[in-house]
Design an enzyme around this catalytic site. Structure first.
Site, PDB file in Angstrom:
ATOM      1  N   LYS A   1       0.887  -1.145  -0.088  1.00  0.00           N
ATOM      2  CA  LYS A   1       0.011   0.003  -0.038  1.00  0.00           C
ATOM      3  C   LYS A   1       0.864   1.316   0.083  1.00  0.00           C
ATOM      4  O   LYS A   1       1.911   1.168   0.913  1.00  0.00           O
ATOM      5  CB  LYS A   1      -0.885   0.142   1.348  1.00  0.00           C
ATOM      6  CG  LYS A   1      -1.348   1.247   1.527  1.00  0.00           C
ATOM      7  CD  LYS A   1      -2.661   1.244   2.729  1.00  0.00           C
ATOM      8  CE  LYS A   1      -2.065   1.383   3.973  1.00  0.00           C
ATOM      9  NZ  LYS A   1      -1.877   3.159   4.033  1.00  0.00           N
TER      10      LYS A   1
HETATM   11  C1  5RP Z   1      -2.845   4.947   8.668  1.00  0.00           C
HETATM   12  C2  5RP Z   1      -2.603   4.118   7.450  1.00  0.00           C
HETATM   13  C3  5RP Z   1      -4.061   4.224   6.713  1.00  0.00           C
HETATM   14  O1  5RP Z   1      -4.722   2.905   6.497  1.00  0.00           O
HETATM   15  C4  5RP Z   1      -3.895   4.924   5.490  1.00  0.00           C
HETATM   16  O2  5RP Z   1      -3.140   6.091   5.472  1.00  0.00           O
HETATM   17  C5  5RP Z   1      -5.145   4.944   4.594  1.00  0.00           C
HETATM   18  O3  5RP Z   1      -6.001   5.959   5.143  1.00  0.00           O
HETATM   19  P1  5RP Z   1      -6.191   7.389   4.454  1.00  0.00           P
HETATM   20  O4  5RP Z   1      -6.806   7.100   3.146  1.00  0.00           O
HETATM   21  O5  5RP Z   1      -6.981   8.056   5.420  1.00  0.00           O
HETATM   22  O6  5RP Z   1      -4.571   8.003   4.403  1.00  0.00           O
HETATM   23  O7  5RP Z   1      -2.209   3.130   7.249  1.00  0.00           O
HETATM   24  O8  5RP Z   1      -1.363   5.054   9.066  1.00  0.00           O
END
Ligand code: 5RP
Length: 264
Positions: free
Chosen positions: A173
């Site tokens: 991710k």
């Molecule tokens: C926080 C994360 C979140 O899961 C990720 O950032 C996704 O959330 P957003 O779309 O609000 O950024 O890993 O550490």
């Protein structure tokens, strides 16, 4: 890949090879984030449209119905806070027995490449991969940047994603950026996009559409959905981009229709 690993990956990614994870893990370093004060209530109406729920064990145990059929990606790194010295100074918070006991379909570990805690966070990932692979559980690496959002360009994110995949992550991710195909192109495992702080509706649809066109396999999008005034409409509109190849204008039309129809 053994059957268990294949089965978990197949539950996390739909037959089209795409996925829409719903992350509500933000409290692990931000505390009661706006609109996530009661995470179970925030998640409940959105879960029927989610392909995975990204959550810590504390929220899972206390706020999510155990009958929930959506596969869980358990956040297993943490130990820092927004008011502490360094967000990157994470360790593994949740051991493999707990991951199995909670019936997680996958786990998520943050890596902070280029920070003082680069090695520590990369070893968190590698050690979790070693533990999880024994039981056929995929590890998702989260390429985190801490407070330094300016780092989010293709060169940096491609470096982070590739390193995470080399250490054994089954999914990575990362953030969307310009020239996202360079990030996906250098990464041998599926890449999904996080959202970051809230932006305008068209802006979200545009970066998700662009990222998908450039090879992303889906999203892990939080604040741009559940901090929105109309979260269900956002969820359905973004799902149409991911699973039905909707254009930005089509997604915006879905957003407007759902918003007008349900008021949610
Ligand atoms: C926080 C994360 C979140 O899961 C990720 O950032 C996704 O959330 P957003 O779309 O609000 O950024 O890993 O550490």
């Amino acid at each position: 890949m053994d059957w268990g690993m294949k089965n978990r990956m197949a539950r996390l990614f739909q037959k089209d090879g795409r996925t829409m994870f719903l992350p509500i893990d933000h409290g692990y370093f931000q505390g009661p984030t706006r609109r996530l004060e009661k995470p179970g209530e925030t998640a409940a109406p959105l879960l029927p449209y989610a392909d995975g729920l990204f959550v810590t064990r504390g929220v899972l145990r206390n706020a999510i119905d155990p009958a929930c059929e959506v596969p869980v990606i358990l956040r297993v790194s943490g130990g820092t806070s927004v008011i502490g010295a360094d967000l990157a100074n994470e360790e593994i918070t949740t051991d493999i027995e707990e991951v199995i006991r909670l019936n997680a379909a996958a786990v998520g570990v943050s890596v902070f490449v280029g920070t003082d805690y680069e090695r520590q966070s990369l070893m968190n990932l590698a050690k979790m991969v070693n533990a999880c692979e024994r039981y056929g559980i995929p590890v998702m690496a989260v390429t985190a940047v801490g407070k330094e959002l300016e780092k989010r360009d293709a060169r940096y994110l491609a470096l982070c994603c590739r390193i995470a995949a080399e250490l054994g992550a089954r999914v990575v991710k990362t953030y969307w950026c310009e020239n996202f195909e360079k990030v996906v192109g250098g990464c041998p495992v599926p890449v999904i996009m996080a959202g970051g702080p809230k932006v305008n509706d068209r802006g979200v649809m545009e970066f998700v559409r662009d990222g998908m066109d450039r090879g992303a396999c889906g999203v892990n999008l939080g604040r741009n959905i559940w901090q929105h005034e109309f979260p269900l409409a956002m969820m359905k509109a973004l799902s149409a981009i991911i699973h039905a190849d909707a254009s930005v204008d089509e997604a915006l039309a879905i957003f407007t229709a759902v918003k007008n129809d349900s008021g949610s």
